[in-house]
Design a protein around this motif. Structure first.
Motif, PDB file in Angstrom:
ATOM      1  N   GLN A  92      21.444  -5.036  27.521  1.00 20.73           N
ATOM      2  CA  GLN A  92      21.948  -6.611  27.320  1.00 20.73           C
ATOM      3  C   GLN A  92      21.211  -7.056  27.964  1.00 20.73           C
ATOM      4  O   GLN A  92      20.438  -8.363  27.605  1.00 20.73           O
ATOM      5  CB  GLN A  92      22.702  -6.492  28.472  1.00 20.73           C
ATOM      6  CG  GLN A  92      23.749  -6.026  28.607  1.00 20.73           C
ATOM      7  CD  GLN A  92      25.272  -5.228  29.814  1.00 20.73           C
ATOM      8  OE1 GLN A  92      24.922  -6.284  30.102  1.00 20.73           O
ATOM      9  NE2 GLN A  92      25.910  -4.616  29.870  1.00 20.73           N
ATOM     10  N   VAL A  93      19.913  -7.241  28.638  1.00 18.57           N
ATOM     11  CA  VAL A  93      18.443  -7.346  29.144  1.00 18.57           C
ATOM     12  C   VAL A  93      17.486  -8.671  27.651  1.00 18.57           C
ATOM     13  O   VAL A  93      17.666  -9.463  27.223  1.00 18.57           O
ATOM     14  CB  VAL A  93      17.772  -7.209  29.773  1.00 18.57           C
ATOM     15  CG1 VAL A  93      15.885  -7.533  30.238  1.00 18.57           C
ATOM     16  CG2 VAL A  93      18.729  -6.858  30.903  1.00 18.57           C
ATOM     17  N   PHE A  94      17.912  -7.164  26.421  1.00 22.99           N
ATOM     18  CA  PHE A  94      16.864  -7.723  25.347  1.00 22.99           C
ATOM     19  C   PHE A  94      17.529  -7.994  24.710  1.00 22.99           C
ATOM     20  O   PHE A  94      17.188  -9.220  24.299  1.00 22.99           O
ATOM     21  CB  PHE A  94      17.063  -6.137  24.620  1.00 22.99           C
ATOM     22  CG  PHE A  94      16.087  -5.330  24.402  1.00 22.99           C
ATOM     23  CD1 PHE A  94      14.611  -5.457  24.234  1.00 22.99           C
ATOM     24  CD2 PHE A  94      16.399  -3.899  25.314  1.00 22.99           C
ATOM     25  CE1 PHE A  94      13.228  -4.544  24.199  1.00 22.99           C
ATOM     26  CE2 PHE A  94      15.026  -3.260  25.814  1.00 22.99           C
ATOM     27  CZ  PHE A  94      13.061  -3.367  25.217  1.00 22.99           C
ATOM     28  N   GLN A  95      19.221  -8.347  24.651  1.00 19.67           N
ATOM     29  CA  GLN A  95      20.126  -9.286  23.814  1.00 19.67           C
ATOM     30  C   GLN A  95      20.205 -10.618  24.277  1.00 19.67           C
ATOM     31  O   GLN A  95      20.122 -11.131  24.038  1.00 19.67           O
ATOM     32  CB  GLN A  95      21.477  -8.293  23.859  1.00 19.67           C
ATOM     33  CG  GLN A  95      22.651  -9.899  22.835  1.00 19.67           C
ATOM     34  CD  GLN A  95      23.839  -8.994  22.860  1.00 19.67           C
ATOM     35  OE1 GLN A  95      23.973  -8.315  24.284  1.00 19.67           O
ATOM     36  NE2 GLN A  95      24.604  -9.224  22.048  1.00 19.67           N
ATOM     37  N   ILE A  96      20.106 -10.315  25.649  1.00 24.04           N
ATOM     38  CA  ILE A  96      19.756 -11.983  26.703  1.00 24.04           C
ATOM     39  C   ILE A  96      18.493 -12.435  25.829  1.00 24.04           C
ATOM     40  O   ILE A  96      18.221 -14.081  25.553  1.00 24.04           O
ATOM     41  CB  ILE A  96      20.014 -11.887  28.475  1.00 24.04           C
ATOM     42  CG1 ILE A  96      22.139 -11.585  29.063  1.00 24.04           C
ATOM     43  CG2 ILE A  96      19.528 -12.761  28.565  1.00 24.04           C
ATOM     44  CD1 ILE A  96      21.506 -11.258  29.595  1.00 24.04           C
ATOM     45  N   LEU A  97      17.512 -11.232  25.721  1.00 25.83           N
ATOM     46  CA  LEU A  97      15.947 -12.469  24.904  1.00 25.83           C
ATOM     47  C   LEU A  97      15.860 -12.248  23.875  1.00 25.83           C
ATOM     48  O   LEU A  97      15.196 -13.460  23.315  1.00 25.83           O
ATOM     49  CB  LEU A  97      14.839 -11.407  25.608  1.00 25.83           C
ATOM     50  CG  LEU A  97      15.104 -10.659  27.234  1.00 25.83           C
ATOM     51  CD1 LEU A  97      14.114  -9.854  27.414  1.00 25.83           C
ATOM     52  CD2 LEU A  97      14.135 -12.404  27.725  1.00 25.83           C
ATOM     53  N   GLY A  98      17.553 -12.236  23.000  1.00 29.65           N
ATOM     54  CA  GLY A  98      17.037 -12.135  21.292  1.00 29.65           C
ATOM     55  C   GLY A  98      16.236 -11.548  21.086  1.00 29.65           C
ATOM     56  O   GLY A  98      15.925 -12.142  20.348  1.00 29.65           O
TER      57      GLY A  98
END
Length: 165
Positions: A59-65
Motif C-alpha cells: 500500500q505504501v508503494f502504491q501511495i508513492l506511485g
C-alpha cells in the motif's frame, strides 16, 4: 543513484520489503525447528502478521506511485543465515535451540523495528500521514512480537535451557 530523501525513503522501503518477504519464507522453518509449543505458535502467528505487513508495504508503494519491489537486504540475509546455522548446530529440538531461535527472532525484530521507526520518522517529516499510519501499525506488531518472544524466553525456555547445561 540516491540524491534526495525520496530516493533514500524508497531504497529503505525496498530493503524492508525484501526483508519481510525473506522472513515470511523463513518463519515456517523456525516454527518447525522450535521445541516449545508456545514458541512454535509465536512463529506461526508472526507469519500471519508478516503477510499483513507485506500488504501494508504494498500500500505504501502504491501511495508513492511506485511498483512494489524488494532490494536485496544483506542484513536480513545474515540474520537468517545465523538462524539456519543454529538449527544445523543444534539439530535436535531442545530448549537450548529454542533459546537460540528466540535470539535470532529478536535480532530480526529489532532490525525491523529500526527500519520501520526510521521510515515512519521520514514519512512524518514529509507530512505523509497515510504512510505513517501504515508503518506505525507494523511497528507496533513488531514490538509486540519482540515482547512475546521475551515472555516465552523468560517464562520457560531460558530456565529449561540452563537445566540442560
Amino acid at each position: 543513484m540516491m540524491k534526495t530523501m525520496d530516493d533514500l525513503f524508497l531504497m529503505t522501503l525496498k530493503d524492508i520489503y525484501y526483508a519481510e518477504r525473506q522472513i515470511l519464507k523463513n518463519l515456517p522453518k523456525m516454527a518447525r525447528a522450535a521445541h516449545s509449543e508456545e514458541l512454535k505458535t509465536a512463529f506461526k502467528e508472526h507469519k500471519d502478521q508478516t503477510e499483513g505487513q507485506i500488504e501494508r508495504l504494498q500500500q505504501v508503494f502504491q501511495i508513492l506511485g511506485k511498483r512494489a519491489q524488494g532490494q536485496t537486504c544483506e542484513a536480513i540475509q545474515g540474520l537468517i543465515a545465523e538462524g539456519e546455522e543454529l538449527m544445523e548446530e543444534a539439530p535436535e529440538p531442545s530448549a537450548v535451540r529454542d533459546a537460540g531461535l528466540i535470539a535470532t527472532g529478536q535480532a530480526i525484530e529489532h532490525y525491523e523495528m529500526a527500519r520501520y521507526g526510521t521510515l515512519m520518522a521520514w514519512a512524518q517529516a514529509q507530512k505523509q500521514t497515510n504512510i505513517v499510519e501504515l508503518l506505525k501499525a507494523t511497528l507496533e506488531e513488531e514490538k509486540a512480537t519482540d515482547a512475546l518472544l521475551t515472555q516465552v524466553a523468560t517464562k520457560s525456555v531460558h530456565k529449561d535451557a540452563l537445566k540442560a547445561a
